[in-house]
Design a protein around this motif. Structure first.
Motif, PDB file in Angstrom:
ATOM      1  N   TYR A  28      -8.968  21.170  23.145  1.00 26.43           N
ATOM      2  CA  TYR A  28      -9.139  20.672  24.512  1.00 26.43           C
ATOM      3  C   TYR A  28      -7.817  20.078  24.976  1.00 26.43           C
ATOM      4  O   TYR A  28      -7.149  19.390  24.204  1.00 26.43           O
ATOM      5  N   PRO A  29      -7.419  20.320  26.224  1.00 30.68           N
ATOM      6  CA  PRO A  29      -8.107  21.123  27.227  1.00 30.68           C
ATOM      7  C   PRO A  29      -8.097  22.602  26.865  1.00 30.68           C
ATOM      8  O   PRO A  29      -7.270  23.050  26.073  1.00 30.68           O
ATOM      9  N   ARG A  30      -8.991  23.340  27.464  1.00 29.28           N
ATOM     10  CA  ARG A  30      -9.175  24.736  27.074  1.00 29.28           C
ATOM     11  C   ARG A  30      -7.975  25.584  27.438  1.00 29.28           C
ATOM     12  O   ARG A  30      -7.822  26.695  26.951  1.00 29.28           O
ATOM     13  N   SER A  31      -7.122  25.096  28.317  1.00 25.30           N
ATOM     14  CA  SER A  31      -5.899  25.811  28.656  1.00 25.30           C
ATOM     15  C   SER A  31      -4.852  25.691  27.553  1.00 25.30           C
ATOM     16  O   SER A  31      -3.780  26.272  27.641  1.00 25.30           O
ATOM     17  N   ASN A  32      -5.160  24.928  26.513  1.00 27.62           N
ATOM     18  CA  ASN A  32      -4.150  24.656  25.488  1.00 27.62           C
ATOM     19  C   ASN A  32      -3.847  25.873  24.617  1.00 27.62           C
ATOM     20  O   ASN A  32      -2.794  25.990  24.046  1.00 27.62           O
ATOM     21  N   ASP A  81     -10.986  21.916  34.950  1.00 29.75           N
ATOM     22  CA  ASP A  81     -11.112  21.261  33.653  1.00 29.75           C
ATOM     23  C   ASP A  81     -12.541  20.808  33.426  1.00 29.75           C
ATOM     24  O   ASP A  81     -13.137  20.135  34.279  1.00 29.75           O
ATOM     25  N   ILE A  82     -13.073  21.179  32.301  1.00 28.96           N
ATOM     26  CA  ILE A  82     -14.427  20.763  31.924  1.00 28.96           C
ATOM     27  C   ILE A  82     -14.312  19.954  30.644  1.00 28.96           C
ATOM     28  O   ILE A  82     -14.132  20.512  29.559  1.00 28.96           O
ATOM     29  N   PRO A  83     -14.363  18.612  30.731  1.00 29.81           N
ATOM     30  CA  PRO A  83     -14.253  17.794  29.519  1.00 29.81           C
ATOM     31  C   PRO A  83     -15.326  18.147  28.505  1.00 29.81           C
ATOM     32  O   PRO A  83     -16.433  18.572  28.855  1.00 29.81           O
TER      33      PRO A  83
END
Length: 622
Positions: A393-397, A177-179
């Protein structure tokens, strides 16, 4: 004999063959051996020229060229992947054992039924995650890309019986995870010193909550939070903890829970810290204090405590009036003319934030708003917020993690225009309607309806529902139709109003309400299609609840049933994060029983059984 004479008698030697002298630079150069081949060349057993893609073979055939180094077991990345997979299977085993120890017999029977169908490991993990909503979730490290991560979830291990401490397994999703924003935890909060957690929560807040309710200025807040200056005019520990309490509801990390496995305790430790800091302020009226109180009011409302949230909002109203942001913004002990442009902008933004939340909550709770509109516009001049981008965000969303303009100025400007109409509607519903002629009230309501329709038609081009609209644009449209439903609620037979309309007016009002509820379902379907059900702005919950109640009497229509099912999916998704959504579900079910309305089987299952929620949601949409 004289040697000189002997040399004269010897015959001359014939010239030897010419031996060419090769230059050093002509040394044989062996061809470079490629250690990695693309997937297409491996499958067709062809020689691959190697990375970077495309290789010559794929370029010639115009095929897709993909290099996956993890398939080469000699590489470190393959070893790392193997370790991740082993850790994942270990975590799944712990979760399964914990589930069998603590779950009730009905849930265990349901899980065993899944296992006996020769289900895959991922299906078993999903079954565990769907049956226990009180457990925090982590994502499988087998899900290597954003498309896979959205739906594959598992559960953390419960409390260890030996150590009485929570064992949490760090997921690959958290590690990768990259905020969106990097901010420090200290000196802003004493709840945690984890910079990543605080950055994660701040990123969630500015992705899903802030664009729909701009109580603070994003750019100024982040700049001052990074500076670590606790004497800032735009960022204080009280405001930060208030923000973190609201943002916690959007997170799946176990650290956001104040009580282990207690989903209703999400963000409570940040709220407690903010409450302590607010008491230390002793009621001091500052912009950051007003903003923090507004956020605490939103937190309480989301936690199913609307009356407590209303009291908090009214406290913010009083502070705002004391501070003077509804007239000429002023700062105590300073010359008002010396106020910076940033401070003027934030003061106007906060004033409208107070006005909007006060109007929305008063209409929901049927309270008297008792607050005039601010006189200053928050975006009177070109502002730095115009250049802010919005990224899921998160980019996996979701699959395509593309950045788009956040449209903060445009959204806030149109929301203000909409809430000015809503404020007048509030006066009609709770003041003018009592003791008035139904025909006059219908004429007034029809006029408001036309104004709302004109507002929708005259929206700027940037706020059109395009191929992939940002959530805050969808939010604007849902709020408009929510106000239409509320506007005509007075003409529907209800004990909430001391008003008896003509039956023909009631029928027309119901038709308008049905249409707006279906429109809200359509906008929420767009939200689900592009961003999933995992993260939905909380500010869409009231529109969802209102639409469900409006559609209850019209479930004989297939179109209404389809819209109702869509809305049920969203309110069930809300209920996994917000206590107020669980309460709303109970109101909907009790209203259906009171009106003797039998819900369709699939829809009833959505509202009754959280464990079967995802299965029915998939069935309803094929």
């Amino acid at each position: 004999m004289n040697p000189r004479e002997t040399s004269r008698r010897l015959p001359p030697l014939a010239p030897g063959p010419q031996i060419p002298i090769l230059p050093i630079s002509t040394a044989i150069i062996r061809p470079k051996k490629n250690s990695t081949a693309c997937l297409a060349c491996k499958q067709s057993k062809k020689k691959c020229t190697g990375p970077p893609p495309p290789c010559k073979t794929c370029e010639a055939t115009e095929g897709e060229c993909i290099f996956d180094e993890t398939l080469d077991r000699r590489r470190k990345v393959a070893v790392k992947r193997t370790i991740d997979e082993l850790e994942y299977h270990k975590d799944v085993l712990h979760s399964l054992l914990g589930f069998l120890r603590s779950a009730d017999p009905e849930n265990i029977a349901r899980l065993m039924a899944v296992i006996r169908t020769n289900a895959s490991l991922e299906d078993i993990v999903t079954a565990i995650s769907q049956n226990i909503f009180d457990y925090p979730r982590f994502t499988s490290p087998l899900c290597r890309n954003c498309a896979d991560i959205d739906e594959r979830e598992a559960q953390l291990s419960p409390l260890s019986t030996e150590s009485n401490q929570r064992r949490s397994f760090v997921s690959l999703e958290k590690l990768c995870d990259i905020p969106l924003f990097r901010v420090p935890a200290k000196p802003w909060t004493s709840v945690t010193d984890d910079d990543h957690l605080v950055s994660h929560l701040v990123s969630l807040y500015f992705t899903w909550d802030h664009p729909c309710s701009q109580l603070i200025d994003q750019k100024l807040f982040l700049e001052h939070m990074v500076s670590r200056n606790t004497d800032s005019e735009f960022c204080t520990p009280f405001l930060v903890n208030s923000l973190l309490s609201v943002a916690s509801a959007y997170s799946d990390l176990p650290e956001v829970l104040a009580v282990t496995h207690g989903v209703n305790s999400c963000g409570q430790h940040f709220y407690d810290e903010a409450e302590k800091l607010w008491k230390a302020e002793e009621g001091r009226a500052t912009l950051v204090n007003i903003q923090g109180i507004l956020l605490l009011g939103c937190f309480l409302e989301a936690q199913g405590k609307p009356e407590a949230g209303w009291l908090m909002i009214r406290q913010a109203v009083q502070l705002a009036q004391d501070f003077g942001i509804f007239q000429v913004p002023r700062i105590p002990y300073r010359n008002p003319r010396a106020i910076s442009a940033d401070m003027q902008h934030v003061a106007a933004l906060t004033a409208w934030g107070v006005f909007i939340l006060n109007c929305q909550m008063s209409m929901t709770l049927r309270k008297i708003a008792n607050l005039g509109r601010p006189i200053f516009w928050p975006y009177a001049q070109k502002h730095h917020s115009d250049g802010i981008a919005w990224t899921p965000y998160p980019r996996s969303n979701q699959i395509e993690c593309t950045s788009r303009p956040a449209l903060l100025r445009c959204v806030m400007t149109e929301l203000i225009k909409l809430m000015e109409i809503a404020w007048e509607i509030h006066g009609l519903l709770f003041e003018r309607a009592f003791g008035s002629d139904p025909g006059d009230i219908w004429a007034a309501a029809s006029d408001f309806h036309r104004r709302l329709q004109n507002w929708s038609r005259n929206l700027p081009k940037a706020l059109d529902i395009d191929d992939q609209p940002v959530p805050q644009v969808l939010f604007l449209h849902t709020v408009c139709h929510q106000k239409i439903i509320a506007l005509f609620s007075i003409f529907v037979e209800s004990p909430d109003f001391a008003f008896t309309p003509h039956p023909s007016l009631s029928k027309q009002a119901e038709g308008i309400r049905y249409q707006s509820a279906k429109e809200i379902a359509r906008f929420l379907a767009i939200q689900r299609r592009f961003y999933g059900l995992k993260h939905i702005p909380y500010h869409m919950l009231e529109a969802t609840r209102t639409s469900l109640l409006a559609l209850l009497p019209d479930l004989e229509s297939d179109e209404s049933v389809e819209a109702f099912a869509e809305l049920c999916q969203h309110i069930r998704a809300f209920s996994t994060r917000f206590k107020s959504a669980k309460d709303a579900i109970e109101v909907i079910k009790s209203t259906a029983r009171k009106l003797c309305i039998k819900l369709p089987i699939g829809v009833a299952s959505l509202l009754d059984d959280p464990g079967t929620y995802a299965d029915h949601a998939q069935d309803l949409h094929g």
